[in-house]
Design an enzyme around this catalytic site. Sequence first.
Site, PDB file in Angstrom:
ATOM      1  N   ASP A  35       0.858  -1.192   0.000  1.00 27.98           N
ATOM      2  CA  ASP A  35       0.000   0.000   0.000  1.00 27.98           C
ATOM      3  C   ASP A  35       0.891   1.237   0.000  1.00 27.98           C
ATOM      4  OD1 ASP A  35      -2.397   1.555   0.114  1.00 27.98           O
ATOM      5  OD2 ASP A  35      -2.079   1.861   2.248  1.00 27.98           O
ATOM      6  N   SER A  36       0.297   2.371  -0.347  1.00 23.93           N
ATOM      7  CA  SER A  36       1.050   3.622  -0.295  1.00 23.93           C
ATOM      8  C   SER A  36       1.463   3.940   1.144  1.00 23.93           C
ATOM      9  CB  SER A  36       0.182   4.761  -0.826  1.00 23.93           C
ATOM     10  OG  SER A  36      -0.978   4.875  -0.027  1.00 23.93           O
TER      11      SER A  36
ATOM     12  N   GLY B  78      -3.150   9.348  -3.757  1.00 22.81           N
ATOM     13  CA  GLY B  78      -4.448   9.749  -4.322  1.00 22.81           C
ATOM     14  C   GLY B  78      -4.456  11.099  -5.002  1.00 22.81           C
TER      15      GLY B  78
ATOM     16  N   CYS C  53      -4.238  -1.427  -2.235  1.00 25.46           N
ATOM     17  CA  CYS C  53      -4.374   0.017  -2.427  1.00 25.46           C
ATOM     18  C   CYS C  53      -5.280   0.214  -3.642  1.00 25.46           C
ATOM     19  CB  CYS C  53      -2.990   0.614  -2.692  1.00 25.46           C
ATOM     20  SG  CYS C  53      -3.005   2.367  -3.118  1.00 25.46           S
ATOM     21  N   ASN C  54      -6.435   0.832  -3.431  1.00 22.49           N
ATOM     22  CA  ASN C  54      -7.359   1.038  -4.553  1.00 22.49           C
ATOM     23  C   ASN C  54      -6.789   1.995  -5.580  1.00 22.49           C
ATOM     24  OD1 ASN C  54     -10.221  -0.148  -3.821  1.00 22.49           O
ATOM     25  ND2 ASN C  54      -9.200   0.514  -1.967  1.00 22.49           N
ATOM     26  N   THR C  55      -6.036   2.983  -5.085  1.00 21.66           N
ATOM     27  CA  THR C  55      -5.512   3.990  -6.003  1.00 21.66           C
ATOM     28  C   THR C  55      -4.552   3.336  -6.992  1.00 21.66           C
ATOM     29  OG1 THR C  55      -5.750   5.558  -4.214  1.00 21.66           O
ATOM     30  CG2 THR C  55      -4.405   6.252  -6.078  1.00 21.66           C
TER      31      THR C  55
ATOM     32  N   GLU D 267      -2.397   9.262   7.762  1.00 21.43           N
ATOM     33  CA  GLU D 267      -0.935   9.071   7.771  1.00 21.43           C
ATOM     34  C   GLU D 267      -0.278   9.951   8.844  1.00 21.43           C
ATOM     35  OE1 GLU D 267       1.268   7.030   5.759  1.00 21.43           O
ATOM     36  OE2 GLU D 267      -0.597   5.972   5.354  1.00 21.43           O
TER      37      GLU D 267
ATOM     38  N   CYS E  26     -11.075   2.757  -0.410  1.00 21.19           N
ATOM     39  CA  CYS E  26      -9.671   3.068  -0.121  1.00 21.19           C
ATOM     40  C   CYS E  26      -9.335   2.254   1.120  1.00 21.19           C
ATOM     41  CB  CYS E  26      -9.508   4.563   0.158  1.00 21.19           C
ATOM     42  SG  CYS E  26      -7.902   4.992   0.873  1.00 21.19           S
ATOM     43  N   THR E  27      -8.210   1.573   1.096  1.00 23.93           N
ATOM     44  CA  THR E  27      -7.921   0.652   2.208  1.00 23.93           C
ATOM     45  C   THR E  27      -7.564   1.390   3.501  1.00 23.93           C
ATOM     46  OG1 THR E  27      -5.665   0.421   1.353  1.00 23.93           O
ATOM     47  CG2 THR E  27      -7.260  -1.300   0.762  1.00 23.93           C
ATOM     48  N   HIS E  28      -7.355   2.705   3.431  1.00 17.55           N
ATOM     49  CA  HIS E  28      -7.182   3.465   4.679  1.00 17.55           C
ATOM     50  C   HIS E  28      -8.522   3.630   5.413  1.00 17.55           C
ATOM     51  CE1 HIS E  28      -3.253   4.631   3.074  1.00 17.55           C
ATOM     52  NE2 HIS E  28      -2.980   5.283   4.185  1.00 17.55           N
TER      53      HIS E  28
END
Length: 270
Positions: free
Chosen positions: A7-8, A40, A70-72, A162, A194-196
């Site tokens: 993921d980012s 994003g 990560c969807n982005t 973040e 979004c996985t966040h």
Amino acid sequence: MAVGVFDSGLGGLTVLDAVTRKMPEQAFVYLGDNAHAPYGVRTSEDIFQLTCAATERLWQEGCDLVILACNTASAAALKRMQETWVPKDKRVLGVFVPLIEALTERQWGDNSPPREVAVKHVALFATPATVASRAFQRELAYRAIGVDVEAQPCGGLVDAIEQGDEILAEALVRSHVEALQRRMPKPEAAILGCTHYPLLEKAFSDALGPDVAVYSQANLVAESLSDYLTRRPEFRGAGTVSKFLTTGNPARVSDKATQFLRRKITFEAA
Ligand code: DGL
């Protein structure tokens, strides 16, 4: 060897938790590109380059299969990676399709033509890049007809997570839900794309109210990965050592991860 989860930043840990619960015997190497988060607000080219670099780093760890948690990255880079870049002996999979299969009541690999489904009004919450890609609508159109999707780009939310700023993150959730409801007052389902965002699932559910079914990806991805590894055991890897890598500051990232996941997580430098 192990399975790689990318993921980012911290968001993919929601997916990692679910896949670890589902497959406790499987080793996973997590890589968060925290030095470059959020993705994003980046261009597709930038997201493609960063995602390829991170995937190569996970291949170095012996992970022949990498999950883009990560969807982005899944929306902006995965198709191009699969079509032009991933070698034959490696696999890179995203997190979009399991979610859409659940929403459209399909089994894995059901490629029958699009059909009517129960939900008609769907709210999508995602990063600006995911919304701009329209990848969710494209994948949905392959499987369902007559579904109205209203997408809300949730600017600022990944940044707040973040930074570890839960109060700002919750305030942003409320304002993004209100903005969405002005355009679609009564969604039947809401997708946390979004996985966040599962880290704020309660804030989303509270703001949306009890009548809206909230879909988040972690458990759906875990089901689908376990299914995949049963059919393709050669991508399981032989390794037993799980670890957490970050391109950011390991001490700082470990603190934020521990704060959000509410268990001790220790990152090392990627
Ligand atoms: N967790 C990533 C996603 O699913 C966050 C993207 C970002 O870094 O903005 O979209």
